[in-house]
Design an enzyme around this catalytic site. Structure first.
Site, mmCIF file in Angstrom:
data_model
loop_
_atom_site.group_PDB
_atom_site.id
_atom_site.type_symbol
_atom_site.label_atom_id
_atom_site.label_comp_id
_atom_site.label_asym_id
_atom_site.label_seq_id
_atom_site.Cartn_x
_atom_site.Cartn_y
_atom_site.Cartn_z
ATOM 1 N N THR A 198 1.109 -0.819 -0.046
ATOM 2 C CA THR A 198 0.024 -0.497 0.197
ATOM 3 C C THR A 198 1.126 1.074 -0.021
ATOM 4 O O THR A 198 0.580 2.422 -0.444
ATOM 5 C CB THR A 198 -0.530 -0.036 1.518
ATOM 6 N N HIS B 186 -3.166 14.733 3.471
ATOM 7 C CA HIS B 186 -4.349 15.507 3.792
ATOM 8 C C HIS B 186 -4.452 17.220 4.997
ATOM 9 O O HIS B 186 -4.098 16.008 5.592
ATOM 10 C CB HIS B 186 -5.452 14.249 4.226
ATOM 11 N N VAL C 137 6.124 -13.276 8.912
ATOM 12 C CA VAL C 137 6.015 -14.375 10.271
ATOM 13 C C VAL C 137 4.427 -14.526 9.880
ATOM 14 O O VAL C 137 3.561 -14.371 8.919
ATOM 15 C CB VAL C 137 5.965 -12.380 11.276
ATOM 16 N N LYS D 94 -13.076 8.793 0.154
ATOM 17 C CA LYS D 94 -12.622 10.461 -0.626
ATOM 18 C C LYS D 94 -13.121 10.752 -2.202
ATOM 19 O O LYS D 94 -13.170 12.125 -2.210
ATOM 20 C CB LYS D 94 -11.535 11.362 0.260
ATOM 21 N N ILE E 123 -4.995 1.047 8.253
ATOM 22 C CA ILE E 123 -4.696 2.521 8.223
ATOM 23 C C ILE E 123 -4.070 2.621 6.783
ATOM 24 O O ILE E 123 -4.113 1.913 5.856
ATOM 25 C CB ILE E 123 -2.503 2.566 8.158
ATOM 26 N N CYS F 127 19.262 7.138 -16.808
ATOM 27 C CA CYS F 127 17.754 7.000 -16.856
ATOM 28 C C CYS F 127 17.993 8.161 -17.537
ATOM 29 O O CYS F 127 18.217 9.843 -17.249
ATOM 30 C CB CYS F 127 17.499 7.186 -15.843
ATOM 31 N N CYS G 105 16.821 3.056 -20.718
ATOM 32 C CA CYS G 105 17.937 2.267 -19.469
ATOM 33 C C CYS G 105 17.737 1.150 -18.633
ATOM 34 O O CYS G 105 19.016 0.935 -17.913
ATOM 35 C CB CYS G 105 17.546 3.367 -18.141
#
Lengths: 119, 419, 572
Positions: C123, C132, C255, C336, C422, C490, C532
């Site tokens: 994420t 925000h 884990v 949102k 989160i 690059c 590249c």
């Protein structure tokens, strides 16, 4: 034996039909003699220029592009690739330098196409 | 230390830039080449196949052989070549232009030029630009990257490949991959006709029994870490995917040959006028852009299919840049060229009618045409006509226009192609 | 029967979800049974939320649904067996890495475990990078308080850690003039919520601020505290500073369970052996509920909400200065709605969209989502066209049914702290969340041992040269000291070999193509690595003493190349 093909000798792109009749080879659809000889060749013994690369021992130029100096039979391309892939170039060659005298049983040499020399 | 001053600086030492530098030198200008790679030659270094130079030399050369001829001439003329040198910034100056560059030896340095030739070539369209969906597995490459990996680095990207795009680059790579031991499962083409030369269809696909699937495109890639397969889908006459015609093709490599885009981002700070149809600058027959003293050539101007024409455009741009730098500059009188009918685009987009002589025009047909007629007219009066037995979009055409035929005071010149 | 249980049942019945059997467990509500579709699974979860329970544990089965796929790294070794730490953090996203860095303010042995091949793989690298202002988060929620605190901290944190942070502000546009009647109320509310500087804008004022804003706008508000960052850069910066201050980061480490003794975790079972930890922090993103379950503390459940994002060519970056958004009022969503953001590198970013998905690690894009994304956001800036998009990608948010952060020590496990659920505004909240989680952790540690400050803690990350940020004179100096910085690899983003080599040898080493990309942006430009990639492969191979054929894009299974050609030629 019979084959349908498009002539690539000029941009016209005549659609050709070529076949064997006994001893003879007949070509139809060509608008010029180059088409006829191209068709015959393609049926009986298609040949190609092989372009590939060869390993070198120079880290700044690890692969040397090469080509067969003339055309070799289409059927021998993979055997030629096998042979070429076992080579190692140990000198800084220039375009036209011979890398291999005879490619895959033909009398066509393999030549360098790039300049390996340092500036 | 004050920057070195040059009459002409050529950006890019591919075939366009090399030809431009030679032409500028021949015209008596002081000229240098700036190249970001370690060796000159541009894309030709990795185009190890033959077929280059039929028009210019009457020979079928490989890319490196073609480049070698120009590189030897550059060396022979003692033209200064900066390699592994990158252009950071471009600005106007009182006398022309200031270039800010960097490389490992000089760190950051400046060059001043009275005239510039931008021979920066093009880049490849990406998977994202053709909206291929799925995850982002390894194994999705554009054809130029595959060509570089095989021919320069010495690696096969994968063993079971699908190629999207039947333009010459895709076809050439189909053969190259096969010869080096990979299996090419098929070449997919979204249009109903193949894009590349017939010669390449024969010698890259038919010779190796590689199937060509027309009116089919790739819509999705599968696999999370490494590519596992692609979804191919048939399309309609508007090239939209036909729902229900999807097919899964297992493979570990997807090679994209979906178009080239002229690279002109270094010209942004100068506000050069770009033609949205070509992706390159708007030029006149001298290949002068909208910025006085800045000339464009090669694939940066528009995507070419024959390197011979790239060299020709380099010669024109280099000679024009030299003339400009050496003080032979008069304000141009530009008459726009309106491309009508079945023309996809034409370059140059305008003519400077204050000059006499000839102008070379390149154009592409928007679709395949048989028995087509190109008519050049101005103010309703026909200036010239040319007939074509057959025209295909992938084959760019070249015509020479006698500028003395263009009547004075015309508002525009019309170039019309009818099938 | 408890009132709240009755109200859950009533709500479920309202949605026709009769196959669902709720039961109470500790302070949570557990949903068991079967439903017909994922939509029903989600609806049941929301139906049970907000009824007074601590969390919703949604164990409903959806027959016919593809089994949940979870990536686990292939390595099985004993590299970490028997190792002992004061704190083990599970998850190398922005939260885990920020917590690690905060904990190094104390003299503690800290280890962060990340199952992917790099930090910020999930994420944390797949969001719109927005810091925000804190207006949208519900008053009184953890989202709100952490957002406000975190937002304010970004100025200092970005300077300490050396990542780009642009407080560009946001212009929230309204589609209908009469919505403006509510704006004075919104402004009062904003002040009460701690969102400073809100300006009400007329239609002309929006136009003046953002000349390329859509014609559909009828005025709106300007929020000056909004900012943007590159979220993967923030995560890497936190991780590097943590390592510089003594923390360990173990990649490719998953884990697999806990060893419990009574109410304590005594062992953390990983694919690299069993470690000992005094305190464990659960920052495991989309799998935080699974980790909690290993300690029999699964009082909530995570479901995935996927979002697709598109990036617009830098050439259009100057057409906009602030974040642009036009909320769809009257549409009931938990999201949102995203918008059109400038990025710190000079691109524009569209999105994200939001769609509930069962697979938590499915980052595939689809034509449908792209169409939705473009139709909703592209027109916010009149100058943008679909052909200006250079790339797009997707990510999955970790959502709980309560739609709020879980930042607390476990109620039942003595040495477990949760930083779970989160989602937005998680990135904005990260600095504040990390402070609190570190404090909670130290509290727990202090119960059994002395905890001293780390006298050598340096909040300032050591930076290697980033040419794009230097003046020409500084750039020249860097090149003279190290010529590798003179060679540009690059071309689209103008990144040098020196920067790439530095990234490969950085505190959290970048050993894959994507990890290098995440640190120096090579391959993120308009050619998307076309030019590249071959050079990048060779550099990564050389610097990690491998052959280019062994270099991966990311995970161990993602080799970039098949094999060397002409392998036999070497022997000549």
């Amino acid at each position: 034996m019979e084959k349908l093909l498009v002539c690539i000798q000029c941009p016209q792109g005549c659609k050709l039909m070529v076949k064997t009749e006994g001893e003879e080879v007949l070509v139809a659809g060509n608008k010029c003699p180059r088409g006829a000889s191209y068709a015959r060749q393609e049926l009986l013994n298609p040949c190609r220029t092989l372009t590939t690369t060869v390993r070198t021992e120079f880290p700044d130029f690890p692969l040397l592009p090469v080509r067969t100096a003339g055309e070799i039979p289409l059927g021998s391309l993979f055997a030629a690739m096998g042979e070429i892939n076992r080579l190692l170039v140990r000198n800084r060659l220039r375009p036209g330098d011979v890398v291999l005298e005879r490619v895959s049983g033909t009398d066509v040499p393999l030549i360098a196409t790039a300049d390996m020399t340092l500036n | 230390m004050s920057p070195a001053k040059w009459d002409v600086v050529v950006i890019g030492a591919g075939p366009g830039g090399l030809a431009a530098a030679i032409a500028a030198d021949k015209a008596g200008a002081s000229v240098c080449l700036v190249e970001r790679e370690a060796r000159p030659g541009g894309i030709l270094k990795q185009c190890i196949h033959d077929g280059f130079g039929l028009v210019r030399f009457g020979r079928k050369l490989t890319g490196p052989e073609y480049a070698f001829l120009d590189i030897e001439e550059v060396k022979g003329r003692g033209i200064k070549l900066f390699t592994e040198t990158f252009l950071l910034d471009l600005d106007r100056s009182e006398e022309g232009f200031v270039l800010t560059l960097q490389n490992s030896e000089e760190a950051v340095f400046r060059l001043e030029a009275k005239a510039l030739v931008a021979a920066t070539g093009c880049r490849e369209r990406t998977a994202r630009q053709v909206f291929i969906h799925g995850q982002r597995p390894a194994g999705v490459y554009t054809a130029g990257t595959v060509q570089r990996l095989i021919n320069i680095s010495g690696y096969l990207p994968g063993k079971n490949c699908v190629i999207l795009g039947s333009g010459d680059i895709g076809l050439i790579m189909a053969r190259r991959l096969t010869l080096e031991g990979a299996k090419v499962l098929g070449v997919y083409e979204i249009k109903p006709e193949p894009s590349g030369l017939t010669r390449n269809i024969v010698q890259c696909l038919e010779d190796y029994n590689i199937p060509l699937h027309l009116s089919t495109t790739v819509t999705e890639v599968h696999g999370t870490e490494r590519l596992e397969g692609v979804t191919v889908c048939r399309v309609d006459e508007n090239m939209r995917p036909l729902p229900g015609s999807e097919e899964y093709v297992p493979c570990d490599t997807l090679v994209l040959s979906v178009g080239l885009i002229p690279e002109n981002d270094i010209l942004h700070p100068l506000g050069v006028e770009i033609d949205p149809r070509t992706g390159g600058p708007v030029v006149d027959q001298l290949l002068a852009t909208s910025e006085a003293g800045l000339f464009s050539c090669g694939n940066a101007l528009h995507v070419n299919d024959l390197v011979d024409y790239v060299s020709e455009s380099g010669e024109i741009a280099g000679a024009s840049a030299a003339r400009h730098a050496l003080g032979d500059y008069r304000p141009p009188r530009h008459v726009p060229i309106l491309a009508k009918g079945e023309i996809l685009y034409a370059v140059p987009q305008r003519l400077d009618v204050s000059l006499g002589g000839q102008g070379i025009l390149y154009f592409r047909a928007a679709r395949t045409l048989t028995d087509a007629a190109l008519v050049i007219s101005a103010g309703g009066r026909v200036l010239g006509e040319k007939k074509y037995k057959s025209l295909r979009p992938p084959e760019m055409e070249r015509i020479v226009l006698d500028l003395s035929l263009v009547p004075a005071g015309e508002e525009n010149i019309v170039l019309e192609l009818r099938g | 029967m408890a009132k709240k249980l009755k109200s859950v049942i009533k709500e479920l019945r309202k949605f026709g979800l009769t196959g669902v059997c709720p039961r109470e467990w500790r302070s949570s509500i557990v949903l068991e049974g079967e439903v017909d579709s994922w939509q029903e699974y989600i609806a049941a979860g929301y139906a049970a939320a907000g009824k007074g329970y601590k969390g919703v544990v949604n164990d409903l089965r959806v027959p016919g649904l593809e089994p949940l796929k979870e990536y686990l790294p292939p390595g099985r070794g004993g590299a970490l067996a028997g190792k002992s730490y004061d704190v083990v953090i599970i998850g190398g996203g922005v939260i885990g890495c920020a917590v690690a860095r905060e904990l190094t303010r104390w003299d503690l042995r800290v280890a962060l475990l990340e199952k992917e091949d790099d930090v910020a793989k999930q994420t944390s690298s797949r969001n719109n990078g927005m810091i925000h202002p804190g207006l949208a988060a519900p008053t009184g929620s953890k989202k709100h308080s952490y957002n406000i605190r975190g937002n304010r901290m970004y100025t200092q944190v970005s300077q300490e850690l050396g990542f780009e942070f642009h407080r560009c502000g946001s212009v929230v546009m309204l589609e209908k003039s009469f919505y403006r009647l509510a704006l004075p109320y919104v402004r009062r509310k904003a002040l009460k919520k701690g969102v400073d500087g809100l300006e009400i804008l007329s239609r002309q004022e929006v136009s003046r601020r953002e000349p390329n804003a859509t014609d559909r706008q009828r005025g709106g508000i300007f929020l000056p505290s909004t900012g943007v960052v590159a979220p993967y850069m923030v995560t890497v910066a936190y991780a590097e500073n943590a390592v510089e201050n003594g923390a360990e980061v173990h990649l490719n480490t998953a884990v697999l369970g806990f060893e419990m003794e009574g109410d304590r975790i005594v062992g953390v079972r990983t694919n690299q052996g069993v470690l000992r930890a005094r305190v464990v922090i659960n920052a495991a993103g989309v799998w935080a509920d699974k980790i909690a379950g290993y300690a029999n503390d699964r009082f909530f459940s995570i479901h995935g909400r996927k979002g697709t994002i598109a990036i617009v060519d830098k050439a259009l970056g100057s057409t906009q200065s602030a974040v642009l958004a036009m909320p769809q009022l009257g549409v009931n969503t938990h999201t949102k709605g995203g918008g059109l953001n400038p990025t710190v590198e000079g691109n524009l970013l569209l999105g994200p969209t939001a769609i509930e998905v069962p697979q938590r690690e499915d980052w595939s894009t689809t034509a449908g989502e792209m169409e939705l994304l473009l139709s909703r956001h592209l027109s916010l800036n009149r100058r943008l066209r679909p052909r200006d998009i250079i790339t797009y990608f997707a990510g999955v948010r970790a959502c709980t049914f309560e739609e709020d952060f879980i930042i607390e020590p476990s109620e039942y496990v003595a040495n477990l702290v949760h930083a779970a659920g989160i989602q937005s505004p998680g990135l904005a909240s990260a600095p504040a969340i990390a402070e609190d989680v570190a404090a909670m952790t130290v509290e727990i540690l202090k119960k059994t041992r002395e905890v001293k400050r780390n006298p050598a803690f340096n909040p300032v990350r050591r930076l290697t040269p980033q040419l794009a940020k230097l003046s020409l004179a500084e750039r020249a100096e860097v090149i003279r000291k190290n010529p590798a910085y003179g060679k540009i690899v690059c071309r689209c983003e103008v990144i040098s070999e020196g920067e790439i080599v530095a990234a490969i040898h950085s505190p959290v080493p970048a050993a894959t193509v994507d990890a290098v990309k995440r640190r120096v942006r090579a391959g993120m430009g308009r050619c998307q690595g076309g030019f590249c990639t071959p050079a990048l492969l060779e550099i990564v191979a050389r610097e990690t003493s491998r052959s280019p054929g062994d270099v991966t894009k990311g995970r161990p299974g993602s080799r970039m190349l098949a094999e060397e050609t002409k392998a036999g030629g070497k022997t000549g």
